[in-house]
Design a protein around this motif. Sequence first.
Motif, PDB file in Angstrom:
ATOM      1  N   PRO A 150      26.000  53.752  55.008  1.00 56.94           N
ATOM      2  CA  PRO A 150      27.148  54.609  55.308  1.00 56.94           C
ATOM      3  C   PRO A 150      27.418  55.634  54.213  1.00 56.94           C
ATOM      4  O   PRO A 150      27.139  55.401  53.040  1.00 56.94           O
ATOM      5  CB  PRO A 150      28.301  53.614  55.398  1.00 56.94           C
ATOM      6  N   GLN A 151      27.963  56.786  54.629  1.00 53.31           N
ATOM      7  CA  GLN A 151      28.448  57.765  53.651  1.00 53.31           C
ATOM      8  C   GLN A 151      29.819  57.369  53.128  1.00 53.31           C
ATOM      9  O   GLN A 151      30.165  57.635  51.982  1.00 53.31           O
ATOM     10  CB  GLN A 151      28.560  59.152  54.301  1.00 53.31           C
ATOM     11  N   VAL A 152      30.621  56.760  54.018  1.00 45.98           N
ATOM     12  CA  VAL A 152      31.978  56.319  53.689  1.00 45.98           C
ATOM     13  C   VAL A 152      32.042  54.808  53.870  1.00 45.98           C
ATOM     14  O   VAL A 152      31.632  54.285  54.904  1.00 45.98           O
ATOM     15  CB  VAL A 152      33.017  57.002  54.598  1.00 45.98           C
ATOM     16  N   VAL A 153      32.554  54.101  52.852  1.00 47.16           N
ATOM     17  CA  VAL A 153      32.647  52.642  52.913  1.00 47.16           C
ATOM     18  C   VAL A 153      34.113  52.231  52.795  1.00 47.16           C
ATOM     19  O   VAL A 153      34.806  52.626  51.846  1.00 47.16           O
ATOM     20  CB  VAL A 153      31.838  51.971  51.787  1.00 47.16           C
ATOM     21  N   LEU A 154      34.583  51.451  53.751  1.00 48.45           N
ATOM     22  CA  LEU A 154      35.935  50.899  53.733  1.00 48.45           C
ATOM     23  C   LEU A 154      35.827  49.434  53.334  1.00 48.45           C
ATOM     24  O   LEU A 154      35.122  48.663  53.990  1.00 48.45           O
ATOM     25  CB  LEU A 154      36.585  51.022  55.111  1.00 48.45           C
ATOM     26  N   VAL A 155      36.511  49.045  52.269  1.00 48.22           N
ATOM     27  CA  VAL A 155      36.409  47.671  51.756  1.00 48.22           C
ATOM     28  C   VAL A 155      37.797  47.039  51.806  1.00 48.22           C
ATOM     29  O   VAL A 155      38.722  47.480  51.129  1.00 48.22           O
ATOM     30  CB  VAL A 155      35.862  47.636  50.316  1.00 48.22           C
ATOM     31  N   ASP A 156      37.935  45.970  52.614  1.00 46.71           N
ATOM     32  CA  ASP A 156      39.235  45.341  52.858  1.00 46.71           C
ATOM     33  C   ASP A 156      39.370  44.046  52.065  1.00 46.71           C
ATOM     34  O   ASP A 156      38.610  43.096  52.282  1.00 46.71           O
ATOM     35  CB  ASP A 156      39.390  45.050  54.359  1.00 46.71           C
ATOM     36  N   GLU A 157      40.320  44.017  51.153  1.00 45.92           N
ATOM     37  CA  GLU A 157      40.660  42.821  50.370  1.00 45.92           C
ATOM     38  C   GLU A 157      39.416  42.143  49.781  1.00 45.92           C
ATOM     39  O   GLU A 157      39.149  40.964  50.044  1.00 45.92           O
ATOM     40  CB  GLU A 157      41.420  41.817  51.256  1.00 45.92           C
ATOM     41  N   PRO A 158      38.622  42.836  48.958  1.00 45.38           N
ATOM     42  CA  PRO A 158      37.377  42.239  48.469  1.00 45.38           C
ATOM     43  C   PRO A 158      37.568  41.056  47.531  1.00 45.38           C
ATOM     44  O   PRO A 158      36.664  40.234  47.388  1.00 45.38           O
ATOM     45  CB  PRO A 158      36.700  43.405  47.740  1.00 45.38           C
ATOM     46  N   PHE A 159      38.738  40.950  46.872  1.00 47.87           N
ATOM     47  CA  PHE A 159      38.904  39.921  45.852  1.00 47.87           C
ATOM     48  C   PHE A 159      39.654  38.686  46.352  1.00 47.87           C
ATOM     49  O   PHE A 159      39.806  37.725  45.609  1.00 47.87           O
ATOM     50  CB  PHE A 159      39.632  40.505  44.640  1.00 47.87           C
ATOM     51  N   ALA A 160      40.117  38.712  47.602  1.00 53.03           N
ATOM     52  CA  ALA A 160      40.886  37.587  48.134  1.00 53.03           C
ATOM     53  C   ALA A 160      40.014  36.342  48.217  1.00 53.03           C
ATOM     54  O   ALA A 160      38.945  36.345  48.819  1.00 53.03           O
ATOM     55  CB  ALA A 160      41.426  37.940  49.521  1.00 53.03           C
ATOM     56  N   GLY A 161      40.468  35.257  47.595  1.00 51.70           N
ATOM     57  CA  GLY A 161      39.754  33.993  47.664  1.00 51.70           C
ATOM     58  C   GLY A 161      38.615  33.845  46.685  1.00 51.70           C
ATOM     59  O   GLY A 161      37.923  32.827  46.696  1.00 51.70           O
TER      60      GLY A 161
END
Length: 516
Positions: free
Chosen positions: A162-173
Amino acid sequence: MNESPLLSVRGLTKRFGGLVAVKDIGFDIRPGEILGLIGPNGSGKSTVMKLIMGIERPNAGSVKVNGVEMAGWAPHRIARAGVGIVFQHSRPLHRQTVLEHIKLALLPDSLVKLAAEPHVHQRAQEIAARVGLAAVMHRHPATLPFADLRRMEMAKAIARDPQVVLVDEPFAGLTVAESEAFSELIRGFRAEGRAVLLVDHNVKSLSALADRVLAMYLGEHVAEGTAEEVMRNETVRRVYLGGKLELRQRTGAAGDAKPTILEVAGLRVLYDKACALDDVSLHVREGEFVSIVGLNGAGKTTLFNALSGLVRYQGTIRFDGRDLRGMSGAAISRAGLVQCPETRELFGDMTVLENLELGAYHLADTVRAKQLSWLFDLFPILQSRQGQTARTLSGGEQQMLAIARALMAQPKLLILDEPTLGLAPVILEQLSKALESLQKSTPITVVLGEQNVRFALPHADRVYVLEHARIIWEGSASRFEAEMGRGFLEVVPNNGSGATTSGDARTQGQQRRASF
């Protein structure tokens, strides 16, 4: 840096019925740039991400990727156009190995091109190695630890290039070490010239990665700039902390001579494979008011649910001289440890009086009547509303009812989980006065979990800071103001490459604990 944005968002708005979840949000992310999106629960962060990915359709606004308008497109079209998302929760295909998951993500959309199997296989192995899955790529998801499931989600996103990366809550847990490893993968996106939108509750970890930060609250833009600039913004600090700290001198506060009523040692809680609490230990003496402070996602609710017998745990919990292991939630409540949950859990179609009486169903009629009279003095509005159904009350009145129902059970120890969530300042003042009266007129021990420091500290005898599933600090409210007041939301400086300027997150955490 290329000045043309890869992702350009303008006027993004989303309504769910009468609720405006996102209102007129706009930002740009350029190649090789990470934008951090922060805000408390209910701010609209995840909704923004879903709108960009096409999972939700916007009511208004523009979403352009490399100059192409994509607002309202279906998710698969947006993915083909160069947008990838790393979901917080993994939903794997349980019969496929890790390598097969990556290969599926690599397959072209046109089935006639599936003959390129050797190339796909080799590329999948390279991606597995890049994210740290080389040693487990032939295993199935059910056998993997939580961090490896998150790595697999990252690998699937990388596979689509991807050119654009959406990262949701990467550090949870994740543990501190796992969070740092994941941070390196996100920095890799920056190095490759991708545009990254990063959403997380962990403000400090996010700020150490992001080139810029955008803060939201109740669906609206609050502040934008470098992490340091945003965290100094008075509105942002008020949203997270509740405003200026005002401490009150406790009179007759519980001293060291009082016996311990609650003792927690080595508490560890896993949700499936995610670590929600890691080696948490604390104690509470009879009559104390103890505040447990932490940002959203720190583990406060998990801690309280473990104390209340609602989740399985490792470690020891002793209350009033008894080991609580194996006891049901009902038995723990009858023993005197009562929780008022963050979600209130009222019976909406029952009246105020009926909800209150449910909290004291096990008491004799005369005792119940006496308790009810006392609570109507504590919360006068409930007496005038006692014939009204709970769902018709305002948010503040519902919170008062939830606390009163917990008090009807005559607790020895009352747990209050985020009682200020979503309440207006005038209601917070009423709740604060009620807690002050509770402290002065009863022997009840109180444990309060809060993000709002302004509310949590004035009544507190002692404070624990819960961060990233661990207790990192303990002390008096006055010590908190001196040692943690400015540092609670302070961020790790980003030197431009994404690396911290004073050691990694693990080292900084050790230094912080050592200094206290």
